[in-house]
Structure formats: structure tokens, C-alpha cells
Design a protein around this motif. Structure first.
Motif, PDB file in Angstrom:
ATOM      1  N   LYS A 217       0.817  -0.990  -0.373  1.00 12.24           N
ATOM      2  CA  LYS A 217      -0.136  -0.244   0.011  1.00 12.24           C
ATOM      3  C   LYS A 217       0.883   1.074  -0.025  1.00 12.24           C
ATOM      4  O   LYS A 217       1.532   1.269   0.780  1.00 12.24           O
ATOM      5  CB  LYS A 217      -1.053  -0.008   1.396  1.00 12.24           C
ATOM      6  CG  LYS A 217      -1.917   1.282   1.413  1.00 12.24           C
ATOM      7  CD  LYS A 217      -2.709   0.766   2.417  1.00 12.24           C
ATOM      8  CE  LYS A 217      -3.466   2.425   2.334  1.00 12.24           C
ATOM      9  NZ  LYS A 217      -4.554   2.486   3.864  1.00 12.24           N
ATOM     10  N   PRO A 218       0.701   2.272  -1.318  1.00 11.83           N
ATOM     11  CA  PRO A 218       1.887   2.933  -0.989  1.00 11.83           C
ATOM     12  C   PRO A 218       1.169   4.063  -0.162  1.00 11.83           C
ATOM     13  O   PRO A 218       0.414   4.275   0.523  1.00 11.83           O
ATOM     14  CB  PRO A 218       1.124   3.924  -2.341  1.00 11.83           C
ATOM     15  CG  PRO A 218       0.224   3.177  -2.850  1.00 11.83           C
ATOM     16  CD  PRO A 218       0.048   2.307  -1.684  1.00 11.83           C
ATOM     17  N   ASP A 219       2.473   4.563   0.344  1.00 12.26           N
ATOM     18  CA  ASP A 219       2.249   6.042   1.414  1.00 12.26           C
ATOM     19  C   ASP A 219       2.487   7.111   0.736  1.00 12.26           C
ATOM     20  O   ASP A 219       1.351   8.693   0.833  1.00 12.26           O
ATOM     21  CB  ASP A 219       4.123   6.142   1.835  1.00 12.26           C
ATOM     22  CG  ASP A 219       4.358   4.679   2.766  1.00 12.26           C
ATOM     23  OD1 ASP A 219       3.130   4.549   3.827  1.00 12.26           O
ATOM     24  OD2 ASP A 219       4.265   3.592   2.204  1.00 12.26           O
ATOM     25  N   ILE A 220       2.545   6.990  -0.361  1.00 18.11           N
ATOM     26  CA  ILE A 220       2.434   8.369  -1.390  1.00 18.11           C
ATOM     27  C   ILE A 220       1.810   8.228  -3.009  1.00 18.11           C
ATOM     28  O   ILE A 220       2.421   7.080  -3.234  1.00 18.11           O
ATOM     29  CB  ILE A 220       3.245   9.067  -1.272  1.00 18.11           C
ATOM     30  CG1 ILE A 220       4.118   9.740  -0.013  1.00 18.11           C
ATOM     31  CG2 ILE A 220       3.103  10.851  -2.255  1.00 18.11           C
ATOM     32  CD1 ILE A 220       5.186  10.829  -0.069  1.00 18.11           C
ATOM     33  N   GLU A 221       1.030   8.754  -3.815  1.00 16.24           N
ATOM     34  CA  GLU A 221       0.545   8.718  -4.604  1.00 16.24           C
ATOM     35  C   GLU A 221       0.427   9.835  -5.563  1.00 16.24           C
ATOM     36  O   GLU A 221       0.219  11.003  -5.306  1.00 16.24           O
ATOM     37  CB  GLU A 221      -0.971   8.386  -5.024  1.00 16.24           C
ATOM     38  CG  GLU A 221      -1.277   6.663  -4.426  1.00 16.24           C
ATOM     39  CD  GLU A 221      -2.672   6.344  -4.705  1.00 16.24           C
ATOM     40  OE1 GLU A 221      -3.471   7.034  -5.333  1.00 16.24           O
ATOM     41  OE2 GLU A 221      -2.829   5.408  -4.138  1.00 16.24           O
ATOM     42  N   ILE A 222       1.035   9.588  -7.152  1.00 20.02           N
ATOM     43  CA  ILE A 222       2.138  10.944  -7.435  1.00 20.02           C
ATOM     44  C   ILE A 222       1.493  10.398  -9.134  1.00 20.02           C
ATOM     45  O   ILE A 222       2.133   9.600  -9.190  1.00 20.02           O
ATOM     46  CB  ILE A 222       3.592  11.412  -7.728  1.00 20.02           C
ATOM     47  CG1 ILE A 222       3.484  11.702  -5.616  1.00 20.02           C
ATOM     48  CG2 ILE A 222       3.728  12.653  -8.400  1.00 20.02           C
ATOM     49  CD1 ILE A 222       5.063  12.070  -6.097  1.00 20.02           C
ATOM     50  N   SER A 223       0.962  11.548  -9.844  1.00 15.16           N
ATOM     51  CA  SER A 223       0.768  11.310 -11.414  1.00 15.16           C
ATOM     52  C   SER A 223       1.823  11.312 -12.528  1.00 15.16           C
ATOM     53  O   SER A 223       1.598  11.366 -13.419  1.00 15.16           O
ATOM     54  CB  SER A 223      -0.234  11.925 -12.006  1.00 15.16           C
ATOM     55  OG  SER A 223       0.050  13.334 -11.948  1.00 15.16           O
ATOM     56  N   SER A 224       2.493  12.070 -11.658  1.00 10.16           N
ATOM     57  CA  SER A 224       3.799  12.703 -12.698  1.00 10.16           C
ATOM     58  C   SER A 224       5.363  12.261 -12.224  1.00 10.16           C
ATOM     59  O   SER A 224       5.516  11.216  -9.999  1.00 10.16           O
ATOM     60  CB  SER A 224       5.085  13.816 -12.021  1.00 10.16           C
ATOM     61  OG  SER A 224       5.905  14.381 -12.122  1.00 10.16           O
ATOM     62  N   SER A 225       5.927  10.820 -13.423  1.00 11.81           N
ATOM     63  CA  SER A 225       7.000  10.299 -12.983  1.00 11.81           C
ATOM     64  C   SER A 225       7.782  10.959 -12.565  1.00 11.81           C
ATOM     65  O   SER A 225       8.712  10.295 -11.429  1.00 11.81           O
ATOM     66  CB  SER A 225       7.510   8.782 -14.208  1.00 11.81           C
ATOM     67  OG  SER A 225       6.077   8.487 -14.228  1.00 11.81           O
ATOM     68  N   ASN A 226       8.721  12.400 -13.293  1.00 12.85           N
ATOM     69  CA  ASN A 226       9.827  13.324 -12.895  1.00 12.85           C
ATOM     70  C   ASN A 226       9.360  13.533 -11.475  1.00 12.85           C
ATOM     71  O   ASN A 226      10.081  13.652 -10.732  1.00 12.85           O
ATOM     72  CB  ASN A 226       9.309  14.837 -14.277  1.00 12.85           C
ATOM     73  CG  ASN A 226      10.363  13.939 -14.675  1.00 12.85           C
ATOM     74  OD1 ASN A 226      11.242  13.714 -14.778  1.00 12.85           O
ATOM     75  ND2 ASN A 226       9.986  15.249 -15.823  1.00 12.85           N
ATOM     76  N   ALA A 227       8.083  14.087 -10.771  1.00 11.77           N
ATOM     77  CA  ALA A 227       8.490  14.527  -9.305  1.00 11.77           C
ATOM     78  C   ALA A 227       8.470  13.510  -8.365  1.00 11.77           C
ATOM     79  O   ALA A 227       8.730  13.190  -7.038  1.00 11.77           O
ATOM     80  CB  ALA A 227       6.734  15.257  -9.105  1.00 11.77           C
ATOM     81  N   ILE A 228       8.274  11.874  -8.830  1.00 12.38           N
ATOM     82  CA  ILE A 228       8.274  10.936  -8.464  1.00 12.38           C
ATOM     83  C   ILE A 228       9.439  10.689  -7.869  1.00 12.38           C
ATOM     84  O   ILE A 228      10.653  10.317  -6.843  1.00 12.38           O
ATOM     85  CB  ILE A 228       7.764   9.377  -8.480  1.00 12.38           C
ATOM     86  CG1 ILE A 228       6.168   9.415  -8.698  1.00 12.38           C
ATOM     87  CG2 ILE A 228       8.344   8.317  -8.135  1.00 12.38           C
ATOM     88  CD1 ILE A 228       5.308   8.600  -9.133  1.00 12.38           C
ATOM     89  N   ALA A 229      11.055  11.130  -9.353  1.00 13.69           N
ATOM     90  CA  ALA A 229      12.235  10.506  -8.900  1.00 13.69           C
ATOM     91  C   ALA A 229      12.712  11.591  -8.539  1.00 13.69           C
ATOM     92  O   ALA A 229      13.827  11.144  -7.588  1.00 13.69           O
ATOM     93  CB  ALA A 229      12.463  10.481 -10.592  1.00 13.69           C
ATOM     94  N   ARG A 230      12.245  12.700  -8.271  1.00 15.48           N
ATOM     95  CA  ARG A 230      12.998  14.240  -7.504  1.00 15.48           C
ATOM     96  C   ARG A 230      13.227  13.551  -6.279  1.00 15.48           C
ATOM     97  O   ARG A 230      13.228  13.687  -5.057  1.00 15.48           O
ATOM     98  CB  ARG A 230      12.353  15.268  -8.163  1.00 15.48           C
ATOM     99  CG  ARG A 230      13.159  15.672  -9.492  1.00 15.48           C
ATOM    100  CD  ARG A 230      12.565  17.275  -9.803  1.00 15.48           C
ATOM    101  NE  ARG A 230      12.559  18.421  -9.288  1.00 15.48           N
ATOM    102  CZ  ARG A 230      12.328  19.504  -8.835  1.00 15.48           C
ATOM    103  NH1 ARG A 230      11.970  19.763 -10.053  1.00 15.48           N
ATOM    104  NH2 ARG A 230      13.028  20.298  -7.561  1.00 15.48           N
ATOM    105  N   LEU A 231      10.932  13.083  -5.957  1.00 15.69           N
ATOM    106  CA  LEU A 231      11.306  12.961  -3.887  1.00 15.69           C
ATOM    107  C   LEU A 231      12.238  12.105  -3.907  1.00 15.69           C
ATOM    108  O   LEU A 231      11.917  12.349  -2.712  1.00 15.69           O
ATOM    109  CB  LEU A 231       9.145  12.984  -3.658  1.00 15.69           C
ATOM    110  CG  LEU A 231       8.952  12.760  -2.825  1.00 15.69           C
ATOM    111  CD1 LEU A 231       9.154  13.905  -1.835  1.00 15.69           C
ATOM    112  CD2 LEU A 231       7.501  12.381  -2.849  1.00 15.69           C
TER     113      LEU A 231
END
Length: 293
Positions: A217-231
Motif C-alpha cells: 500500500k503506497p504511502d504517497i501517490e503521484i501522477s508525475s514520474s518526474n516528481a516521483i524521481a525527485r522526491l
């Protein structure tokens, strides 16, 4: 007096294909009230109810199904008419309309489109980037003729061909002390960021983990792959992403973590609507995709 104009018919078909007034509005770049109003005008003109709602969404009535059958052919003939007339105009700039899921639209197409366009200086590109589900819906509504998706689909509505091999990898910040290789069962020890529901990347990851008896179960969901990589690069979260997304960040900001017994490879697919004749430029682009090295 209301008439059965192309605009209203296109709106009706898009609502029927997507089973949603809001999704149809998004694909057609209209407001939802406008879509609802145009459908209502159609119903008033015809004297019938075209849609009803249930738990599955907006569905066609029996009368709506009959109407859909005939107007689909009308809209297809209209599109072919436009293409035929356009071909007569020698200097007309043509537009290649593509729908691409996020990883493909953000990280693959920018690398492969320039080569295709080298000898086609009169071509314009219209690119819609969304998740795999949105691309499927855009193909059915003819918002674009070519859809490029990361998620395998099984439907008789589409022509489906493979055009690219991709790899999904587990990434962590370069600064974390996570081992270079972990057991699949150890995944539950970590915090995760996932793409949104409907994402092709997420679907493939969850299906493969389920085969291993693992549910995350993910702790965070983000629709941007770029944002995921940076986070991920600035935290202790982990995430599964396409290697395409992070190829320039591995070794500097991010590191790849191998997972024993988990090999996440996938195909990218080109989909078009079945039984329609693609415009010339679209046919050329599909041929180009199939010959990628």
C-alpha cells in the motif's frame, strides 16, 4: 430548430465511449455542463433518452445503442471525407495527433520524434499525455488515431502492436543505506511512492508483486514520474519506475536496487481503433515505430 450536427454527434459518441460526461469533457476540451447540455439537446430533438446511469457509470439505453451504431459510421465517413479533401490541398499543413501514456510521452517520444520529423517539415504534432486508461478512451472517441501505452490490453476494439521493450526498476536515493540487492519479501519494510491508479507502470508492478504474494500500500501517490524521481532522491522512499525516467539520474542522485526473483520487463504498445483507415501521416508514423532499433 436543433439539428444533428457533427459537434453534437461527436460529443454523444465520446460520452458513450468513455461512459462518463466528465471524461468526455476533458478529452474534447469542453466544460462538463456544455457536454451535458449538448446531449440533452440531442435527446430533445430525437424524443428519446440516450443514456441512463448505474453503478458502472453512464450507459447507453436501447435507443442509444441503435443511435450509436448509425452515428459511428456517419462520423467515420465524415473523417474520411475531411482526409480526402485535405489531400487535395497541396500546401496544407497536416497534424499528427498522438495520445501517449506518461512514461512514453515524457521520456521516449522526445527522443524518437525528431528523427521521424527530419524530412517532414510541414507536419504539426498534437500530443496528449495521460495514463493508459485515458489513452484507450481517446482512441475510441477519435480524439487521436494513435495511442501509445505501457499497459497490455485485451479488447476487440483495438489493433494492438508491440513497438518497444522497457524495464521497470526499483529506485532509492543515492544517500540511503539500503542494500544494492534485497529479497522481494523485504519490500514491506520500506515506504513507497506509486503512480496513480490507472497508470500502466503501477498496474504491471502490482500484478507482478501479487504473483509473489506481496501487496504494497503506497504511502504517497503521484501522477508525475518526474516528481516521483525527485522526491525519492531527497527522501528515504522507494519507487518502481521505468528505466527511461531515471537513466540520467542513476549514479548521481539515485541508485537502482535489485530485487531477488523480480524481473519487471514490459512491452510498449501502439493501439489504433479497429476497422478504420488511418490518415497517411499516421500510417507513416506507425510504420516508423515498428522499425525502431
Amino acid at each position: 430548430m436543433e439539428v444533428l450536427d457533427y459537434h453534437k454527434l461527436k460529443i454523444f459518441k465520446t460520452v458513450a465511449d468513455t461512459k462518463s460526461f466528465s471524461k468526455a469533457a476533458e478529452l474534447l476540451f469542453l466544460s462538463q455542463p456544455t457536454v451535458t447540455l449538448q446531449v440533452k439537446k440531442l435527446e430533445n430533438y430525437l424524443g428519446i433518452t440516450l443514456f441512463h446511469r448505474d453503478k458502472k457509470g453512464v450507459l447507453l439505453t436501447r435507443e442509444g445503442e441503435i443511435f450509436y451504431k448509425y452515428i459511428s459510421k456517419i462520423l467515420e465517413d465524415y473523417d474520411l471525407l475531411e482526409e480526402g479533401l485535405s489531400d487535395l490541398k497541396e500546401n496544407l499543413q497536416k497534424t499528427l495527433r498522438i495520445g501517449a501514456s506518461t512514461t512514453i510521452g515524457d521520456f521516449l517520444l522526445p527522443d524518437i520524434l525528431p528523427e521521424f520529423l527530419k524530412e517532414k517539415k510541414d507536419i504539426k504534432i498534437s500530443l496528449f499525455v495521460g495514463n493508459s486508461k485515458e489513452i484507450e478512451e481517446g482512441i475510441l472517441s477519435k480524439t487521436f488515431y494513435i495511442g501509445l501505452i505501457e499497459d497490455e490490453i485485451h479488447s476487440s476494439k483495438y489493433e494492438i502492436v508491440e513497438f518497444y521493450n522497457d524495464e521497470i526498476i526499483l529506485i532509492a536515493s543515492k544517500n540511503t543505506d539500503i542494500p544494492e540487492e534485497i529479497d522481494v519479501k523485504d519490500l514491506k519494510k520500506y515506504k513507497f511512492i506509486f503512480r496513480e491508479t490507472g497508470s500502466g507502470t503501477r498496474n504491471i508492478v502490482e500484478k507482478n508483486l501479487e504473483k509473489k504474494g506481496i501487496k504494497i500500500k503506497p504511502d504517497i501517490e503521484i501522477s508525475s514520474s518526474n516528481a516521483i524521481a525527485r522526491l525519492v532522491s531527497n527522501t528515504d522512499y522507494l519507487s518502481f519506475v521505468s528505466r527511461l525516467v531515471v537513466k540520467n539520474l542513476l549514479g548521481t542522485q539515485l541508485k537502482e536496487v535489485k530485487v531477488k526473483g523480480l524481473n519487471l520487463t514490459r512491452k510498449f504498445y501502439c493501439i489504433t481503433q479497429k476497422n478504420i483507415r488511418l490518415p497517411k501521416i499516421d500510417r507513416e508514423f506507425v510504420s516508423y515505430l515498428l522499425n525502431l532499433k
